[in-house]
Enzyme design. Structure first.
Site, PDB file in Angstrom:
ATOM      1  N   TYR A 114      41.263  56.308  51.038  1.00  0.00           N
ATOM      2  CA  TYR A 114      41.091  56.157  52.417  1.00  0.00           C
ATOM      3  C   TYR A 114      42.054  56.894  53.281  1.00  0.00           C
ATOM      4  O   TYR A 114      41.888  57.517  54.255  1.00  0.00           O
ATOM      5  CB  TYR A 114      40.577  54.901  52.802  1.00  0.00           C
ATOM      6  CG  TYR A 114      40.138  54.816  54.253  1.00  0.00           C
ATOM      7  CD1 TYR A 114      39.142  55.166  54.860  1.00  0.00           C
ATOM      8  CD2 TYR A 114      41.222  54.099  55.003  1.00  0.00           C
ATOM      9  CE1 TYR A 114      38.854  55.011  56.184  1.00  0.00           C
ATOM     10  CE2 TYR A 114      40.748  54.025  56.553  1.00  0.00           C
ATOM     11  CZ  TYR A 114      39.520  54.554  57.033  1.00  0.00           C
ATOM     12  OH  TYR A 114      39.290  54.334  58.152  1.00  0.00           O
ATOM     13  N   SER A 118      42.648  57.438  61.657  1.00  0.00           N
ATOM     14  CA  SER A 118      42.742  56.069  61.643  1.00  0.00           C
ATOM     15  C   SER A 118      44.262  55.844  61.630  1.00  0.00           C
ATOM     16  O   SER A 118      45.021  56.526  61.115  1.00  0.00           O
ATOM     17  CB  SER A 118      42.049  55.315  60.350  1.00  0.00           C
ATOM     18  OG  SER A 118      42.487  54.083  60.128  1.00  0.00           O
TER      19      SER A 118
END
Length: 263
Positions: free
Chosen positions: A134, A108
């Site tokens: 994350y 990501s």
């Protein structure tokens, strides 16, 4: 297709069979929050499949509460990194035997805000931060890709990391937009206009899996269809090697019995 939710997996497999008339689309259970499940899935693939030409590590958990996996790992680090790390390593011999073959690791753009905290990878000492956890997990994905590429030199197996773009899926179910009534009503309409459909978001993964011009390209980070420079920490070879060693210890790759350390 390896999925945690077999009802959704079977439905998707059925749709693909219908659209492509390819009846060799199989649905298999895999829960990346369970090392036991990862090992069982890998064992079946090794026994049942003649080849593994492409492995796409796509599963992710995003900004969930401070949950832990079956094996006691912080959920985002456990699923997004450790589950894929173990699965890939267990399938490496099959991938090498199928060479030229490819591995695509879904990361990501959020990895640029990540940092690998070797003193507290599982958030047992500091206050839990869903966003930071994350970002750490997605940085780990790029570092894993870099180190794996180095180890695979000369084998005919390539591995690249990918930011596919923001997709219109349930990945963000734990974010403020979904938990806040105000955000849901005011921002959601704009958000849905900006993100990609799952079909469009899947295209970069397909491109990395089959593009002839990417033959032999390995250890790179892609954003969509373009190669990009990742965050500086993602390029740190020492951090990548240390993360590999720690990940191998956590999932039990470096123990005689192949079992993870006790909780």
């Amino acid at each position: 297709m390896a999925c945690r939710d077999m009802e959704k997996c079977e439905a998707a497999a059925k749709d693909i069979r219908g659209e492509t008339l390819n009846h060799r689309v199989n649905a298999r259970h895999l829960d990346l929050s369970s090392l036991r499940s990862v090992r069982e899935f890998a064992k079946k693939i090794i026994q049942e499949e003649e080849r593994v030409d492409v492995l796409v590590n796509n599963a992710a958990v995003m900004r969930c509460p401070h949950w832990t996996t079956e094996d006691g790992f912080e959920m985002q680090f456990g699923v997004n990194h450790l589950g894929h790390f173990l699965l890939t390593n267990l399938l490496l011999d099959k991938l090498k035997a199928s060479a030229p073959s490819r591995i695509i690791n879904l990361s990501s753009l959020a990895h640029i805000a990540g940092h690998i905290d070797f003193d507290d990878l599982n958030w047992e000492k500091k206050a839990y931060n869903t966003k930071a956890a994350y970002c750490q997990s997605k940085l780990a994905t790029v570092l894993f890709t870099k180190e794996l590429s180095r180890r695979l030199q000369g084998t005919g197996v390539t591995v690249n990391a990918l930011h596919p773009g923001v997709a219109r899926t349930e990945l963000g179910r734990h974010t403020a937009m979904h938990s806040s009534t105000f955000s849901s009503f005011t921002l959601s309409p704009v958000f849905w206009l900006l993100v990609r459909s799952p079909q469009l978001a899947a295209q970069p993964s397909t491109y990395l899996a089959v593009a002839e011009e990417l033959e032999g390209v390995s250890g790179k980070y892609f954003s969509g269809f373009s190669e990009k420079s990742p965050a500086p920490e993602a390029e740190d070879e020492e951090v990548a090697r240390r993360l590999w060693a720690e990940s191998a210890r956590l999932v039990g790759l470096d123990t005689p019995q192949g079992l993870p350390p006790p909780k």
